[in-house]
Scaffold this motif. Structure first.
Motif, PDB file in Angstrom:
ATOM      1  N   ASP A  55     -10.847 -35.969   4.342  1.00 18.39           N
ATOM      2  CA  ASP A  55      -9.586 -35.332   3.969  1.00 18.39           C
ATOM      3  C   ASP A  55      -9.338 -35.401   2.469  1.00 18.39           C
ATOM      4  OD1 ASP A  55      -8.130 -35.027   6.823  1.00 18.39           O
ATOM      5  OD2 ASP A  55      -9.336 -36.856   6.765  1.00 18.39           O
ATOM      6  N   TYR A  56      -9.830 -36.459   1.849  1.00 20.96           N
ATOM      7  CA  TYR A  56      -9.599 -36.634   0.408  1.00 20.96           C
ATOM      8  C   TYR A  56     -10.901 -37.003  -0.285  1.00 20.96           C
ATOM      9  CZ  TYR A  56      -4.822 -37.490   2.094  1.00 20.96           C
ATOM     10  OH  TYR A  56      -3.610 -37.398   2.702  1.00 20.96           O
ATOM     11  N   VAL A  57     -11.024 -36.546  -1.520  1.00 18.66           N
ATOM     12  CA  VAL A  57     -12.125 -37.028  -2.345  1.00 18.66           C
ATOM     13  C   VAL A  57     -11.516 -37.686  -3.581  1.00 18.66           C
ATOM     14  CG1 VAL A  57     -12.415 -34.762  -3.483  1.00 18.66           C
ATOM     15  CG2 VAL A  57     -14.273 -36.443  -3.557  1.00 18.66           C
ATOM     16  N   ILE A  58     -12.074 -38.808  -3.972  1.00 19.65           N
ATOM     17  CA  ILE A  58     -11.655 -39.439  -5.224  1.00 19.65           C
ATOM     18  C   ILE A  58     -12.584 -38.905  -6.302  1.00 19.65           C
ATOM     19  CG2 ILE A  58     -12.901 -41.567  -4.544  1.00 19.65           C
ATOM     20  CD1 ILE A  58     -10.982 -43.089  -6.405  1.00 19.65           C
ATOM     21  N   LEU A  59     -11.995 -38.087  -7.189  1.00 20.92           N
ATOM     22  CA  LEU A  59     -12.790 -37.238  -8.069  1.00 20.92           C
ATOM     23  C   LEU A  59     -12.732 -37.713  -9.519  1.00 20.92           C
ATOM     24  CD1 LEU A  59     -14.330 -34.489  -7.506  1.00 20.92           C
ATOM     25  CD2 LEU A  59     -12.406 -33.405  -8.703  1.00 20.92           C
ATOM     26  N   PHE A 104      -8.707 -38.160 -10.022  1.00 21.65           N
ATOM     27  CA  PHE A 104      -7.728 -37.533  -9.139  1.00 21.65           C
ATOM     28  C   PHE A 104      -8.086 -37.829  -7.692  1.00 21.65           C
ATOM     29  CE2 PHE A 104      -7.745 -35.001 -12.956  1.00 21.65           C
ATOM     30  CZ  PHE A 104      -6.400 -34.776 -13.188  1.00 21.65           C
ATOM     31  N   ILE A 105      -7.064 -37.862  -6.860  1.00 18.63           N
ATOM     32  CA  ILE A 105      -7.299 -37.822  -5.417  1.00 18.63           C
ATOM     33  C   ILE A 105      -7.099 -36.354  -5.038  1.00 18.63           C
ATOM     34  CG2 ILE A 105      -6.503 -38.566  -3.146  1.00 18.63           C
ATOM     35  CD1 ILE A 105      -7.651 -40.873  -4.755  1.00 18.63           C
ATOM     36  N   VAL A 106      -8.129 -35.734  -4.504  1.00 19.32           N
ATOM     37  CA  VAL A 106      -8.055 -34.299  -4.220  1.00 19.32           C
ATOM     38  C   VAL A 106      -8.117 -34.067  -2.711  1.00 19.32           C
ATOM     39  CG1 VAL A 106      -9.110 -32.050  -4.643  1.00 19.32           C
ATOM     40  CG2 VAL A 106      -9.253 -33.847  -6.389  1.00 19.32           C
ATOM     41  N   PRO A 107      -7.075 -33.415  -2.146  1.00 21.46           N
ATOM     42  CA  PRO A 107      -7.157 -33.046  -0.732  1.00 21.46           C
ATOM     43  C   PRO A 107      -8.277 -32.028  -0.552  1.00 21.46           C
ATOM     44  CG  PRO A 107      -4.897 -32.875  -1.546  1.00 21.46           C
ATOM     45  CD  PRO A 107      -5.780 -33.052  -2.747  1.00 21.46           C
ATOM     46  N   LEU A 108      -9.157 -32.280   0.383  1.00 15.88           N
ATOM     47  CA  LEU A 108     -10.344 -31.431   0.476  1.00 15.88           C
ATOM     48  C   LEU A 108     -10.064 -30.061   1.081  1.00 15.88           C
ATOM     49  CD1 LEU A 108     -12.972 -34.176   1.118  1.00 15.88           C
ATOM     50  CD2 LEU A 108     -13.246 -32.342  -0.545  1.00 15.88           C
ATOM     51  N   ASP A 109      -8.823 -29.877   1.585  1.00 17.72           N
ATOM     52  CA  ASP A 109      -8.500 -28.527   2.070  1.00 17.72           C
ATOM     53  C   ASP A 109      -7.848 -27.687   0.970  1.00 17.72           C
ATOM     54  OD1 ASP A 109      -6.050 -29.731   1.886  1.00 17.72           O
ATOM     55  OD2 ASP A 109      -5.546 -29.576   4.024  1.00 17.72           O
TER      56      ASP A 109
END
Ligand SMILES: Cc1cc2nc3c(=O)[nH]c(=O)nc-3n(C[C@H](O)[C@H](O)[C@H](O)COP(=O)(O)OP(=O)(O)OC[C@H]3O[C@@H](n4cnc5c(N)ncnc54)[C@H](O)[C@@H]3O)c2cc1C
Lengths: 340, 389
Positions: B163-167, B184-189
């Motif tokens: 659900d999330y990637v730490i980018l 960033f924490i990026v919601p993968l949707d």
């Protein structure tokens, strides 16, 4: 759980680190090479109470644990001390365990006489290349399944050998029987020897490594210290990592023996085998990174290289010990894993 | 020294073993056959036990489990061959957010990760940067209250189920590389993200992830603008603490013993009586015992609040290098039997040595290569100078 030395152990370490640094410089090791033993160093160790330190107080000893003795063994190993301290300590403990009234006990505990242990069973009454055998007055060993004590006069001459150890053949055939079926008692002594020797070998390895890294920072080629080359660093890093593991495992084995852990024998053999290989690897890497000087008699690293091998092989060929251990951890007809 | 575990930790080990005996079924082991090293049922059951939040301090909403217990948990999981990648990411990501994140991230993301409802993925590596992680080029540009992200990540394992990637992104290209990074924490949707599979020799699936004009509110930023290297150091600290990997070899040893017990030796008897194999089994067991010492020491240091970075590097280096060596030994011992692959319908215990042989090489690469760990040991443990690189 406590994976650090106690304050008492640190105090013991400080005393003996200083003692061996003063009393056993590399020159003293070289001088003792023929016999593999320094009577003078032994006498001073006896004055410090080291030979009997891990013997119960009621038998005149210091009442210390094997863990305490291991601290001394590490420092002795670090300086390649030419004295059979570990062999003596485990033999005396074994003698007292089986025959506390033996008339040599008092002298042995005081270090006035020297004991050793034949690490391999005698063949036709003869124990071959016994460590400390060139100087021990009392020799414990296994002959035809019996634990026997023999000795009388020390031969006073060593079989010349790779590690300048006090190796000599000793007769056990006419010795006094301590236990007719003595394999268990003998095995216990060998386990104690393995665990303490493992610690001693890690002390040896630490010094070998430190000789190597110190040299690599002093020696310059291509305008920079050779210790700044990554190829050299990675060679050191590999053996330093194994050494860190060897130190933990050796101390774990000693702890297991002290605390009566059911795995103690297995851990002692594992610790010994791993420490032996690691000490040899540390000395080999350090010698390599000395370049040609490492091969020169004058440099100390070659002493460590030879002794790491010798102190490991006195038990027998490592592959034989691996296979013996296999019989302990893998029943021949085993149908299930024993890894954990 | 005293190597004994406190009674409560021993009791915890028993509890873990009972739990794993029940939950790590053959069905769970077979789920991994999809290439995604994850079982949602197991992951959620562990979350329900409070074990995902275990490593997180109580005051931050976690279970406050001691590092010693955590290490026992990870040891047992590995001995049971349980898939634990998702657990490592969940704990790592939650811990970083709790230490450095804003209230929004703490409230929105952390509870979902720790309950097992959401999964995370690590987005550090890129096509052009792996070991030199600070050389990341994926761009984040501020636009009012938002950020616009463009670039590509490589090896974003779990991204296709997460659900999330730490980018890790570059926010300033004009300063030395360590000083222009932001997390960033990026919601993968989020619109603009594309995920493509990367298949591996060991059947595990990883991903290449593409970011095309991905817009994010500033509340998804983790840590300071251009303060990404600081976050990275925290991330590595947690990773070393919980990464596991010390007990790769025991299941391999067990599988080899199982095979050797029944396999006929060329000259009669069973292979388990072959002296060469017996010696290598014992050597491998000694290496495992050393790994156990490393794991215990690292956990002990963490427990007492002492730094354990170098021990972490040594542990990873030793465990993965010996594991790779063992995978060769036992393949060799099996000869052609070792080459035979599992086919459909075989249980998860068939051809385990073959699968291990395929998997082992990655363990000396991901999570910090052996070379990078040797650099660490040389510098931080042996005090040698920073080598030219
Ligand atoms: C299956 C798999 C899953 C992964 N999962 C993730 C993930 O989820 N998230 C993520 O961000 N990353 C992930 N990775 C990436 C992984 O962390 C990197 O592969 C690793 O850090 C190495 O980087 P690289 O592959 O770019 O190799 P490189 O850095 O290009 O290294 C190539 C070789 O050069 C050596 N080398 C590099 N620098 C030095 C140096 N300074 N000194 C000496 N030698 C050096 C390396 O050790 C290696 O042998 C995964 C990788 C794999 C294979």
């Amino acid at each position: 759980m406590r994976l650090e030395m106690t304050d008492d152990e640190i105090a013991v370490q400080e005393v003996f680190a200083g003692f061996f640094a003063d009393q056993c410089p590399p020159d003293a090791v070289r001088e003792a090479a023929d016999l593999g033993h320094s009577p003078d160093l032994w006498k001073r160790l006896a004055e410090m109470g080291a030979p009997g330190m891990a013997v119960a107080v009621e038998h005149g000893g210091g009442g210390a644990t094997l863990s305490d003795l291991a601290v001394v063994a590490a420092e002795a190993g670090r300086r390649l001390a030419p004295v059979p301290l570990i062999e003596h300590a485990v033999a005396v403990r074994g003698l007292i365990a089986t025959d506390p009234g033996h008339d040599a006990v008092a002298d042995l505990v005081a270090g006035d006489r020297i004991a050793t242990l034949a690490l391999r069973a005698a063949i036709e009454g003869e124990a071959r290349l016994v460590p400390g055998g060139a100087v021990a007055d009392v020799v414990l060993g296994l002959a035809d399944g019996a634990l026997v004590v023999g000795g009388d006069a020390a031969p006073g001459a060593a079989q010349a050998n790779t590690g300048d150890l006090a190796l000599a053949n000793r007769t056990l055939g006419d010795g006094q029987t301590l236990a007719a079926a003595g394999e268990t008692e003998w095995r216990r002594m060998v386990s104690e020897w393995q665990a303490l020797t493992a610690v001693g070998l890690t002390g040896l390895a630490q010094e070998a490594l430190s000789l190597g890294t110190t040299y690599a920072m002093e020696r310059e080629q291509f305008g920079v210290p050779v210790g700044s080359f990554q190829a050299v660093q990675h060679g050191f890093a590999n053996v330093a990592t194994s050494l860190e593991g060897a130190v933990f495992l050796a101390h774990k084995a000693v702890w297991a023996l002290d605390s009566g852990n059911a795995d103690a024998d297995r851990l002692a053999a594992m610790a010994f085998l791993f420490a032996g290989e690691t000490a040899q690897a540390c000395a080999a890497a350090s010698l390599q990174y000395h370049g040609g000087y490492g091969y020169a008699e004058e440099y100390d690293i070659q002493l460590y290289y030879r002794q790491a091998k010798a102190r490991t092989l006195v038990l027998g060929p490592p592959s034989a010990e691996y296979r013996r251990l296999a019989d302990v951890v893998l029943a021949p007809d085993s149908t299930e894993g024993a890894a954990a | 020294m005293d190597f004994s575990y406190p009674a409560d930790v021993e009791a915890f080990r028993t509890e873990v073993q009972e739990f794993l005996t029940e939950h790590v079924t053959d069905a769970v082991l077979e789920e991994v056959d999809t290439g995604t090293v994850h079982s949602d049922d197991l992951h959620k059951a562990m979350a329900a036990k409070g074990w995902l939040s275990g490593a997180v301090p109580t005051e931050l909403g976690g279970g406050g489990m001691s590092p010693l217990k955590m290490s026992v948990l990870i040891e047992e999981l590995q001995l049971f061959r349980a898939p634990i990648d998702a657990m490592g990411v969940a704990i790592g990501m939650a811990s970083i957010i709790l230490e450095l994140g804003n209230d929004f991230l703490k409230g929105e993301v952390v509870p979902r990760l720790l309950s097992g409802d959401a999964l995370g993925a690590f987005g550090y590596s890129e096509p052009e940067s792996g070991s030199d992680v600070a050389a990341a080029q994926t761009k984040a540009v501020r636009d009012g209250d938002e950020w616009v992200i463009n670039g590509q990540k490589m090896w974003t394992t779990m991204a296709h189920v997460a659900d999330y990637v730490i980018l890790l992104t570059r926010t300033n290209p004009d300063v030395p590389k360590h000083k222009g990074l932001t997390f960033f924490i990026v919601p993968l949707d989020s619109p603009g993200i594309e995920i493509q599979p990367v298949w591996t020799m060991g059947y595990e699936r990883s991903n290449a992830t593409f970011y095309d004009e991905v817009r994010l509110d500033d509340k998804w930023r983790l840590g300071d603008v251009d303060g990404g290297w600081n976050v990275m150091k925290t991330a590595l600290k947690f990773e070393r603490g919980i990464a596991g990997g010390q007990f790769y070899s025991p299941p391999l040893i067990d599988a080899t013993i199982d095979w050797a017990t029944d396999a006929p030796a060329p000259d009669g008897g069973a292979m388990i009586d072959d002296p060469g194999l017996r010696e290598s089994l014992v050597r491998a067991m000694i290496d495992v015992e050393v790994c156990r010492c490393f794991a215990q020491k690292t956990a002990y240091l963490a427990d007492t609040g002492a730094p354990f970075g170098v021990e972490g590097s040594m542990t990873k280096l030793f465990a993965s290098e010996t594991f790779k060596k063992h995978s060769h030994w036992f393949m060799d011992a099996m000869g052609p039997d070792g080459l035979v692959k599992r086919v459909e319908g075989d249980g998860p215990h068939v051809a385990f040595v073959e699968e291990t042989f395929r998997h082992a090489p990655v363990t000396t690469i991901y999570g910090g290569t052996s070379e990078i760990n040797r650099n660490m040991v040389a510098e931080a443990h042996l005090g040698l100078p920073r080598a030219r690189r």
